[in-house]
Design an enzyme around this catalytic site. Structure first.
Site, mmCIF file in Angstrom:
data_model
loop_
_atom_site.group_PDB
_atom_site.id
_atom_site.type_symbol
_atom_site.label_atom_id
_atom_site.label_comp_id
_atom_site.label_asym_id
_atom_site.label_seq_id
_atom_site.Cartn_x
_atom_site.Cartn_y
_atom_site.Cartn_z
ATOM 1 N N GLY A 186 0.818 -1.208 0.000
ATOM 2 C CA GLY A 186 0.000 0.000 0.000
ATOM 3 C C GLY A 186 0.848 1.253 0.000
ATOM 4 N N LYS A 187 1.886 1.279 0.842
ATOM 5 C CA LYS A 187 2.774 2.440 0.898
ATOM 6 C C LYS A 187 3.566 2.590 -0.396
ATOM 7 C CE LYS A 187 3.555 2.861 5.883
ATOM 8 N NZ LYS A 187 4.570 2.922 6.945
ATOM 9 N N ASP A 219 7.703 6.486 8.050
ATOM 10 C CA ASP A 219 7.102 5.897 9.235
ATOM 11 C C ASP A 219 5.887 6.741 9.559
ATOM 12 O OD1 ASP A 219 7.470 3.692 11.194
ATOM 13 O OD2 ASP A 219 7.214 5.343 12.599
ATOM 14 N N SER A 220 4.758 6.097 9.635
ATOM 15 C CA SER A 220 3.525 6.850 9.792
ATOM 16 C C SER A 220 2.539 6.088 10.652
ATOM 17 C CB SER A 220 2.901 7.144 8.419
ATOM 18 O OG SER A 220 2.677 5.928 7.701
ATOM 19 N N TYR A 246 -6.152 2.241 8.261
ATOM 20 C CA TYR A 246 -7.293 2.740 9.022
ATOM 21 C C TYR A 246 -8.212 3.634 8.188
ATOM 22 C CZ TYR A 246 -4.389 1.112 12.909
ATOM 23 O OH TYR A 246 -3.637 0.335 13.758
ATOM 24 N N LYS A 260 -7.850 12.388 -1.959
ATOM 25 C CA LYS A 260 -7.003 11.924 -0.862
ATOM 26 C C LYS A 260 -5.574 12.430 -0.993
ATOM 27 C CE LYS A 260 -7.361 7.579 0.193
ATOM 28 N NZ LYS A 260 -7.510 6.111 0.071
#
Length: 208
Positions: free
Chosen positions: A11-12, A70-71, A154, A175
């Protein structure tokens, strides 16, 4: 100039490649075998730098520019949890769905149908020129009802401030303008372009 992503999260990878579409970008697992990186930092910045440093060292390519993200999401009613533990909130080996459902249960245990929340993205850049890190944020709220299939993590329960739809319902182009990661990447692009400029100048001087 090859930009290498210090992540194997599909996804990233997809999101970052889309946002850096005008640059040559590779997930590090396209170049070397994937390996475990212990993310034991206390902040998003520390963990992003840990990942970028590890991949840069493993590549053995001094010319590579490695970026690591990093999230995570921080929920007010949960005291800022899951925060830096967002990707493993559901436990070792947890899937995105496991993490999401645990957060929903945590909200219900608090007797809350929703709470203010925000996403943080820290993007570290490691190259022979040095190290740096930039941040981006997205504010909004989380709820207990999953809505939408667009996105990952999320997204189905997070509603950005000023919107009535969750990230799971919003179109990708909307988005991108809101994303914590896209905001951080816009800053990272500036630093990457500076590295490119410095290398161009160094190359020009070397040929004189």
């Amino acid at each position: 100039m090859r930009i290498v992503l210090a992540t194997s999260n599909k996804g990233k990878v997809r999101e970052i490649i889309e946002l850096l579409h005008d640059r040559e970008v590779f997930p590090y697992t396209d170049l070397i075998e994937g390996f475990e990186i212990i993310e034991d930092g206390a902040t998003f910045k520390e963990n992003a730098l840990i990942k970028a440093r590890a991949v840069y060292a493993a590549l053995g390519d001094a010319e590579a520019v490695v970026i690591a993200d990093d999230s995570g999401i921080s929920v007010d009613i949960l005291g800022g949890a899951p925060g830096i533990y967002s990707a493993r909130y559901g436990g070792e080996g947890a899937s995105d769905r496991d993490n999401l459902l645990k957060l929903v249960e945590a909200l219900k245990e608090k007797g809350a149908e929703c709470s203010d929340a925000h996403y943080t993205a820290a993007i570290a850049i490691v190259s022979k020129e040095g190290e740096s890190c930039v941040h981006g944020w997205m504010h909004g709220s989380v709820g207990t009802i999953l809505k939408g299939e667009n996105g990952f993590g999320y997204d189905p329960i997070f509603t950005p401030a000023g919107y009535a739809q969750t990230l799971g319902e919003l179109a990708n182009d909307v988005k991108k303008g809101l994303s914590h990661r896209s905001k951080a990447l816009e800053l990272a692009k500036i630093l990457i372009d500076q590295i490119k400029f410095l290398r161009t100048q160094t190359g020009s001087l070397a040929t004189k």
